[in-house]
Design an enzyme around this catalytic site. Structure first.
Site, PDB file in Angstrom:
ATOM      1  N   LYS A  76       0.858  -1.193   0.000  1.00 25.25           N
ATOM      2  CA  LYS A  76       0.000   0.000   0.000  1.00 25.25           C
ATOM      3  C   LYS A  76       0.888   1.235   0.000  1.00 25.25           C
ATOM      4  CE  LYS A  76      -3.910   2.059   2.535  1.00 25.25           C
ATOM      5  NZ  LYS A  76      -4.838   1.926   3.692  1.00 25.25           N
ATOM      6  N   SER A 151      -9.757   2.016   2.675  1.00 27.71           N
ATOM      7  CA  SER A 151      -8.849   2.732   1.814  1.00 27.71           C
ATOM      8  C   SER A 151      -7.813   1.844   1.130  1.00 27.71           C
ATOM      9  CB  SER A 151      -8.128   3.808   2.628  1.00 27.71           C
ATOM     10  OG  SER A 151      -7.326   3.204   3.638  1.00 27.71           O
ATOM     11  N   SER A 175     -10.085  -0.318   6.951  1.00 23.39           N
ATOM     12  CA  SER A 175      -9.471  -0.263   5.616  1.00 23.39           C
ATOM     13  C   SER A 175      -8.733  -1.503   5.144  1.00 23.39           C
ATOM     14  CB  SER A 175      -8.534   0.930   5.517  1.00 23.39           C
ATOM     15  OG  SER A 175      -9.288   2.086   5.329  1.00 23.39           O
TER      16      SER A 175
END
Ligand code: GLN
Length: 486
Positions: A76, A151, A175
Site C-alpha cells: 500500500k 482505503s 481499511s
C-alpha cells in the site's frame, strides 16, 4: 500458478521449479496487462523489482532463504519505501521519494520478499471506496463498475485480480477488512501495537494498524510472521515474545464458542450479506462450534465517536504538510501565510479537507470538552463491551460490511452514507482488538460477501486458525473473477 498459496510458491522456489525472477516477471506482466482496467497500482519500478528478485534467487541458491524469500508482494502506498515514490494517494506527495523504509518494508526486505509496486488508496487512507485517491479510482475486479472498498482498495484489487500473491494494507476504521470483504479476499487487522507504525504515513495514530491482505488465512499468517515484532522507533510498538502465527492453523474447532452480536444482525444489514453470513455460521456449527447471542450495546456509537477522534488526530498529523519540509508547494504566493494556505488548499482533496476542518473544530477551545473528551469516554465504553463479551465467547463473528460492493459514484455525494460502510469494523479499531475478514459468498450480481471475525487482544494466531478451518471446508477464498483468469 496465479492462484497458488504462499507455501506452495515457496516450495517451488526452494526446489528451483521456478526462480524469483520468473515469478516476479509473471506478476509484472499481469500488472502491465490488467492495471489499465483496475488502476490498482500507482507506482511500478520493474528494474528495482527484478533486481530484488535476482538477489532473492542468489539467497535461495546460497541456502540461507527465509520462508518467504523470493515471493513478490504489493505494498500500500502509505508505507515509506526508500527510493520509491510514496504518495499516500495525495497530490501533496505526488513526487515524494521516500528517503527511508517503513519498518514493515524493512521486515519484508529482510525476509527476501520482492516489492512488486505501490498500490492505490484513498487519499491519506480516508475513504471506503478508493474514490478519494488523487491517482484515480480503483475498479473492483469482480465488476469494473463497482468500488473495491477502501482505503486499501489497490492492495485488495491487486490480490483479488491475482496481480500480486499477497499485499500489505492498513486499517484505521476498517481499511483492511472492508476492501477484503468487497473483493473476496482475506485480511487481518492485528491488535494495536503488534505491527510497528514506523514509516507508515500517519492518519489517526491511536487507531492505525498495518496488516496482511491475501487469498487465504494461511497466507496472512505467513506474512504476519514477517510483519509483526517490536520496533523501538514506534513508541506504541509492543515488546512481546515473537510468535509463530501459523501455529494454530490446524487446531480443530470443537467446542469453540462464537458470539453473535445482536447489534450486527439488525436493521441496515442487507439480506444477501445476512444470508451468506448465516451459511458461514452453519458451516462453523458443522465444524463443531456453537453460537451464543451477545450484545455490544455501545457499538452503535462507534461511527460518531470515530468521526470525532480520527479527524482530531488527522488534523494534527496532517499539519506537517505545509509546503516547507516536503511534498507539494504552491507555485505562486505572496508571503509565508499565503504559501501555507495555497499549498494546503491545492495539495489536499475534498475529503481530507473535510476531516481537517472537523478535527480542528472538535479540538478547539470550548468544543474539546463537548466533543473530543466525550468521544474518548465512549471509546472506553465500547472497549469495555468487548471485554464483557469475551467472558461469554471465544470469538465474535458477524458481517464485515452491511452490503456488498456498491457502484462507483453511488455514495460520493453523501459522506455519511459512505461512513456507514464501516459500521461493523470501526469498534474493533476503537478497542484496539484484532479483526479479520474472510470471503463467505457471492451475491446475485456475483459480488463477494465477507465474514468478520473479532478476537480478544493478541489472539491473531487463534483467529487465523479459526479462519483457516473454514477455508479448509469451503472454497470461497479460491474463487477468482472470470475476467482475470487469463
Ligand atoms: N473508511 C474509514 C475512513 O474513511 C476508515 C479508513 C481506514 O481504515 N483507513 O476513515
Amino acid at each position: 500458478m496465479i492462484n497458488y498459496g504462499l507455501s506452495r510458491l515457496s516450495s517451488m522456489l526452494a526446489s528451483r521449479q521456478i526462480s524469483s525472477v520468473e515469478l516476479t516477471q509473471l506478476f509484472l506482466e499481469r500488472i502491465q496487462r490488467y492495471n489499465p482496467s483496475t488502476n490498482a497500482f500507482i507506482t511500478l519500478n520493474e528494474a528495482a523489482s527484478l533486481e530484488a528478485a535476482a538477489q532473492a534467487d542468489m539467497r535461495l541458491a546460497d541456502g540461507n532463504a527465509a520462508p518467504l524469500t523470493g515471493i513478490p508482494i504489493a505494498h500500500k502506498d502509505i508505507f515509506c519505501t526508500e527510493g520509491w515514490r510514496t504518495t499516500c494517494g495525495s497530490k501533496m506527495l505526488e513526487n515524494f521519494i521516500a528517503p527511508y523504509d517503513a519498518h514493515i518494508i524493512t521486515q519484508c526486505k529482510q525476509a527476501g520478499m520482492v516489492n512488486l509496486g505501490k498500490t492505490n488508496m484513498d487519499e491519506f487512507a480516508m475513504g471506503s471506496s478508493n474514490e478519494t485517491s488523487y491517482f484515480g479510482a480503483v475498479s473492483n475486479p469482480w465488476d469494473l463498475a463497482a468500488v473495491p472498498g477502501g482505503s486499501s482498495g489497490g492492495s485488495a484489487a491487486a490480490v483479488a485480480a491475482r496481480l500480486a500473491p499477497v499485499a500489505t494494507g492498513s486499517d484505521t476504521g476498517g481499511s483492511i477488512r472492508q476492501p477484503a470483504a468487497l473483493t473476496g479476499i482475506t485480511g487481518l487487522k492485528p491488535t494495536y501495537g503488534v505491527v510497528s507504525r514506523y514509516g507508515m504515513i500517519a492518519f489517526a495514530s491511536s487507531l492505525d494498524q498495518a496488516g496482511p491482505m491475501a487469498k487465504s488465512a494461511e497466507d496472512c499468517a505467513l506474512l504476519m510472521n514477517v510483519l509483526a515484532g517490536f520496533d523501538a522507533r514506534d513508541s506504541t510498538s509492543l515488546e512481546r515474545q515473537t510468535e509463530d502465527y501459523t501455529r494454530l492453523l490446524d487446531q480443530p474447532l470443537a467446542g469453540l464458542k462464537i458470539g453473535l452480536p445482536r447489534e450486527f444482525f439488525a436493521a441496515g444489514l442487507s439480506d444477501e450479506v445476512a444470508r451468506s453470513v448465516e451459511a458461514a455460521l452453519d458451516e462453523y456449527r458443522k465444524l463443531g462450534a456453537q453460537t451464543v447471542e451477545i450484545s455490544l450495546p455501545n457499538s452503535s456509537l462507534s461511527i460518531p465517536v470515530y468521526y470525532v477522534l480520527a479527524p482530531a488526530e488527522a488534523s494534527t498529523n496532517l499539519s506537517r504538510f505545509d509546503g516547507v519540509r516536503y511534498g507539494y508547494r504552491a507555485p505562486n504566493y505572496d508571503d509565508l501565510d499565503d504559501m501555507y494556505e495555497k499549498t494546503r488548499a491545492q495539495g489536499f482533496g475534498a475529503e481530507v479537507k473535510r476531516r481537517i476542518m472537523i478535527g480542528t473544530y472538535v479540538l478547539s477551545h470550548g468544543y474539546y470538552d463537548a466533543y473530543y473528551l466525550q468521544a474518548q469516554k465512549i471509546r472506553r465504553l465500547i472497549a469495555q463491551d468487548f471485554t464483557q463479551a469475551f467472558t461469554q465467547c471465544d470469538v465474535i463473528m458477524g458481517p464485515t460490511t452491511p452490503d456488498t460492493a456498491f457502484n462507483r459514484g453511488e455514495k460520493t455525494d453523501d459522506p455519511v452514507a459512505m461512513y456507514l460502510s464501516d459500521i461493523y469494523t470501526i469498534a474493533v479499531n476503537l478497542a484496539g482488538l484484532p479483526g479479520m475478514s474472510i470471503p463467505c459468498g457471492l451475491d446475485h450480481r456475483n459480488r463477494p460477501t465477507g465474514l468478520q471475525l473479532i478476537g480478544n487482544y493478541f489472539s491473531e494466531a487463534h483467529l487465523l486458525g479459526i479462519a483457516h478451518q473454514f477455508q479448509q471446508a469451503t472454497d470461497w477464498h479460491e474463487r477468482m473473477p472470470d475476467a482475470f483468469r487469463g
